[in-house]
Design a protein around this motif. Sequence first.
Motif, mmCIF file in Angstrom:
data_model
loop_
_atom_site.group_PDB
_atom_site.id
_atom_site.type_symbol
_atom_site.label_atom_id
_atom_site.label_comp_id
_atom_site.label_asym_id
_atom_site.label_seq_id
_atom_site.Cartn_x
_atom_site.Cartn_y
_atom_site.Cartn_z
ATOM 1 N N THR A 84 -42.967 49.841 27.291
ATOM 2 C CA THR A 84 -42.233 51.110 27.346
ATOM 3 C C THR A 84 -40.821 51.005 26.800
ATOM 4 O OG1 THR A 84 -41.544 50.540 29.575
ATOM 5 C CG2 THR A 84 -43.492 51.922 29.359
ATOM 6 N N PHE A 102 -51.616 53.913 18.760
ATOM 7 C CA PHE A 102 -50.635 53.825 19.838
ATOM 8 C C PHE A 102 -49.553 54.879 19.734
ATOM 9 C CE2 PHE A 102 -52.680 49.957 20.707
ATOM 10 C CZ PHE A 102 -52.833 49.275 19.525
ATOM 11 N N LEU A 103 -49.688 55.774 18.749
ATOM 12 C CA LEU A 103 -48.648 56.773 18.551
ATOM 13 C C LEU A 103 -49.137 58.154 18.946
ATOM 14 C CD1 LEU A 103 -47.288 55.513 15.124
ATOM 15 C CD2 LEU A 103 -46.133 55.422 17.316
ATOM 16 N N GLU A 104 -48.191 58.915 19.384
ATOM 17 C CA GLU A 104 -48.467 60.262 19.854
ATOM 18 C C GLU A 104 -48.721 61.189 18.667
ATOM 19 O OE1 GLU A 104 -48.327 60.555 23.108
ATOM 20 O OE2 GLU A 104 -48.707 62.703 23.254
ATOM 21 N N ASP A 105 -49.662 62.106 18.812
ATOM 22 C CA ASP A 105 -49.894 63.132 17.795
ATOM 23 C C ASP A 105 -48.830 64.205 17.950
ATOM 24 O OD1 ASP A 105 -50.800 65.179 16.122
ATOM 25 O OD2 ASP A 105 -52.892 64.706 16.503
ATOM 26 N N ARG A 134 -54.421 62.689 12.069
ATOM 27 C CA ARG A 134 -53.430 62.952 13.105
ATOM 28 C C ARG A 134 -52.048 62.851 12.487
ATOM 29 N NH1 ARG A 134 -53.299 58.819 17.069
ATOM 30 N NH2 ARG A 134 -52.537 60.297 18.617
ATOM 31 N N ILE A 136 -48.832 61.388 12.996
ATOM 32 C CA ILE A 136 -48.222 60.390 13.874
ATOM 33 C C ILE A 136 -46.762 60.149 13.563
ATOM 34 C CG2 ILE A 136 -50.294 59.142 14.491
ATOM 35 C CD1 ILE A 136 -49.496 57.216 12.156
ATOM 36 N N PRO A 304 -44.098 56.545 20.490
ATOM 37 C CA PRO A 304 -45.180 55.764 21.081
ATOM 38 C C PRO A 304 -45.812 56.508 22.250
ATOM 39 C CG PRO A 304 -43.151 54.474 20.921
ATOM 40 C CD PRO A 304 -42.793 55.881 20.607
ATOM 41 N N LYS A 305 -47.127 56.295 22.406
ATOM 42 C CA LYS A 305 -47.818 56.947 23.512
ATOM 43 C C LYS A 305 -47.244 56.490 24.846
ATOM 44 C CE LYS A 305 -52.422 58.088 21.816
ATOM 45 N NZ LYS A 305 -53.751 57.552 21.550
ATOM 46 N N SER A 307 -44.255 55.938 25.688
ATOM 47 C CA SER A 307 -42.878 56.335 25.981
ATOM 48 C C SER A 307 -42.813 57.236 27.201
ATOM 49 C CB SER A 307 -42.286 57.074 24.778
ATOM 50 O OG SER A 307 -41.218 57.893 25.176
ATOM 51 N N LYS A 310 -40.796 61.481 26.045
ATOM 52 C CA LYS A 310 -41.289 62.027 24.786
ATOM 53 C C LYS A 310 -40.540 63.284 24.359
ATOM 54 C CE LYS A 310 -45.794 60.010 25.253
ATOM 55 N NZ LYS A 310 -46.844 60.181 26.223
#
Lengths: 423, 302, 288
Positions: A84, A102-105, A134, A136, A304-305, A307, A310
């Motif tokens: 994190t 591992f990354l947020e859309d 996606r 990213i 990053p997912k 995090s 966000k």
Amino acid sequence: MKRSKVLGLVLLVCVVFTATVFAAGQAEQPKKITALYFSSTYADAAKSYVDEFKEKTGITVEIVEYPYISLYERMGLALATGDTSYDLVTVACQWDGEFEPFLEDLSDYIERDNWDEADIMQKLWQQSGIWNNRIIGIPFANTPQLISYRTDLVGTPPKTWDEFFGVCDELYDPNKGFYPIAVPGVKEQLSGLWMSVHWSLDGRWADEDWNVTIDAEETREALRITKRWFDYADPAAPAWGLPEADAAFLNGKAAFCFAWPTLGVAVQGDNPERSKVVDKWAVAGFPAEKTGVTNLSSWDIGIPKASKNKDAAWEWIKFYTSKEKQLTNFTDFSILPSRTSVWENPVIKQSKMYPHKAISDKGAVIWWRIPAGTMAETYVRDAVANYVTGQWDIERAVKYMEKNFKELLAKYPPAEGVKNTGR
Amino acid sequence: MARHNVSIRYSKLDIAYSWIFLMPVIIILFIAAFIPLLSGLFLSFNEYKLNMPSIPMHLIGLKNYQELFKDELFLNALRNNTLFAVVSVTIEMILGVMFAMMLSDDDKLSRFMTTIVLIPMVIAPVAAGTLWRMMLDRTYGVLNYFITLLGFSPVSWLGDPSIAIYTIIGVDIWQFTPYITILVLSSIKAIPKSLFDSARVDGASSWKLFSKIILPMSSPVIIVVMMLRFIDAFKVFDTVFVMTQGGPGNATEMLPTYIYQQGIKFFRVGYSSAIAVVFVIAMSLISYGYNRFRAAQLRRLN
Amino acid sequence: MARSLKKENTSYLSNFLGTPIRVIFLIFLLISILFPLYWLITSAVKFEKDYFAQPPIIFPLKITGINFIELFTRYGALRPLINSLLIAGFTTLFSVIFGSLAAYSLVNGCLPKKIKVILSGWFLIQKMYPAIVVAVPVFYVFSKLRLLDNISSLIIMNTSFNLPLVIILLVGFYIEAPYELEEQGMLEGCNLFQRYFFITTPMVKAGLIAVGMLTFIASWNEFLFGVILSVNKAKPLTVTIAGFITDMGLRWGPMAAMGCLIIIPVLLLMWMMQRDFISGVSAGALKE
């Protein structure tokens, strides 16, 4: 001293220490986010905006920077283990595929805030920031690979490699210490340069459906051309990094500079304290040969997912990639914009950097963005470096790449339905 | 190692204390050393690419090991590392013993030089690596400047693939010859002077003193030191990382940097663990061999 | 190390290859060690444009302290400096305390023989592998424990590296300590802790200092785990100096200044406690 006193003291030290450790671990200031940047102009730009951002939003941003050689490992290790530590990461476009899981859309954020996504150059976004359908990352630097050249020594930039070497032959003068080509010969730079040559000859690593096509005449031709550069370069060039190549060019000792202009020559070229070639240089593409396709260096910023902040991170993304900031990125830090509107700004349009846009529109690409992309690039890196320094012959280099590409694709295949959008 | 007669009975408190004293060490080593190593062993039998969650970690038996022995880059790293270890240790030993002899006096000069000799040993390898990189630069480095003064042409110390590894060896020799010198020096000083006196009375030359008395008597220490340096040479990481990153090409790739590349750059955690296991086994065999040699040497002395 | 009271002339040993050769070699040794140090210090005080002077400036006439100042103002070296001090300091503290407890227990305690065999076997294995081998598992564990970018993780790892050597050395020193005092303590009814604290450990003070120094220097110079386990706040000095090798070039000025910062404290420490350092290092090999 009494035994019990001593014991008590030791115990106290241990307790205090443990307490400090845990306190340091748990203490999280509210509204503080951490961003991981590539240590150079991009990080410098980010750092200069931190205060303004804090005033606007009350969020403190901590910029962590690493040089390119270790950035990938740090980012990858953190993302893959769900660490994190980072709320924002600047992903080099070639790593999109590796870090995508591992990354947020960001599509939801874009929709929610009605963000002006149409302004981002779409071809660029497809190569840098969008993968596996996606979104990213938002690209914020758009740097196809170009070269700098001396306008007083070279007339029009050559269109073919034969022309190019012809010019070099005329200018080559080792007795005066003048070597026409200033090339950064270190592995990691040389591989990208070779790729630009290879793709300009219409070479491909594999076709759309991942059938390996590297064993071809274009590959060999590109290798030969790359090796030939060193006939016209300073004998120390194989060990040169970007700064050494820049220094040679800025000191007037070269006619062409293969280091990324945005990182060196563009920044210092017209500064009389640093450069002896003020107003005598310009940028151009490599000899375009068949396609004019060149290597792309682009960075996209994502969340990053793992995090925990966000929303705050998204605020920074909007801020950093906004029109105003992209303009100051260019004027103060020589970072090329990713927004079409910003390219049209007269400051950029009339600058020496404008040729980048044409090349970008032609379609600069990045190599394979699959999870094993770094491995693929390393194979190319090793093959090119070993061939150019004379340790391997040309067949060995080509077969090495072919064999390893095939093994790699078999072992770590790209996800179902993903096509090869690079080369 | 305890030196009590078996007949001494320890109080219950003492027995408890004995274990309590040992506990912190056991805990720390267990968590920070034993468990990671064990997990490394376990991982070596798996295929696990850290950044591909789509392919979960799964057992593949000995496949990593099979791949290892066919991997030309691994074999290259092994070759480089072996060359590095053999050449640097040999030269370090010869120079170290020589310097130890030359510093074995009790006078001011020897003590002053001993102090000087300690310097390279305590410098962080990272700092030494960056310092040498500055000095070895082909164009602006001071070493090439001196070379041109002597009439030779400048050398690309770190950029020429046939020279680079010897440059790294040179820096290693610079940093660790002092280590050998100090240790052999202590061993020499531990030899009673009376041995020399009687030999000199018999008319022995300096060289004879060295070869017939000092060398044999110091040989257990010399063998140990050689083993320590040899094994350490296979663990070299900091200097190579900072000076060449394994380049040019793969000319200075060593085993630890290769493990780093596979494990942390490629995230092939399973494969890099397999290389590590092979590494540990090889090193253990080597040190076992050395220990046998040393035991035989000790027996011969007595 | 006992020294003979009368200073004998032993040059028959030191001149074993002949006097002129000895002179040449010692001069060579002196230059090869001192010149790089000289170069480091002069590089740290040169002006930036002088780095790329052709030919290199051997005796800089114009010097500046700006590199050192910039280390702290522009490159924020205060934090890494504090980190390095804390890491080395606490590692030394823990290694010496825990190590001496364990070594004492092994020598004078009543542990079964098997433990000693297992431990010495483990110490041997720990020396066999490079730190990189455990890097990924360690990173993963500390990440889950939320101890990344925290100097305590570095302290723990460094302690684990140094404990084997510390224990082996201290065992040697404890064995050398006269046993009669122990026996007397036992007769007077002191328990193991009292004997450890009041009687035997004071006798091995020299050994404690020696291993303390070795540990401090080793943890001050450590690099690999510094890189892996730190993010921003917990970086030690060694990681910061490597960070100056960037794509923007070797920033020679701050690099040299940082080099001085890394090297000089250790040199001072070593010079002040030379004898202990040498005895510690020698004991390491002799007790193998």
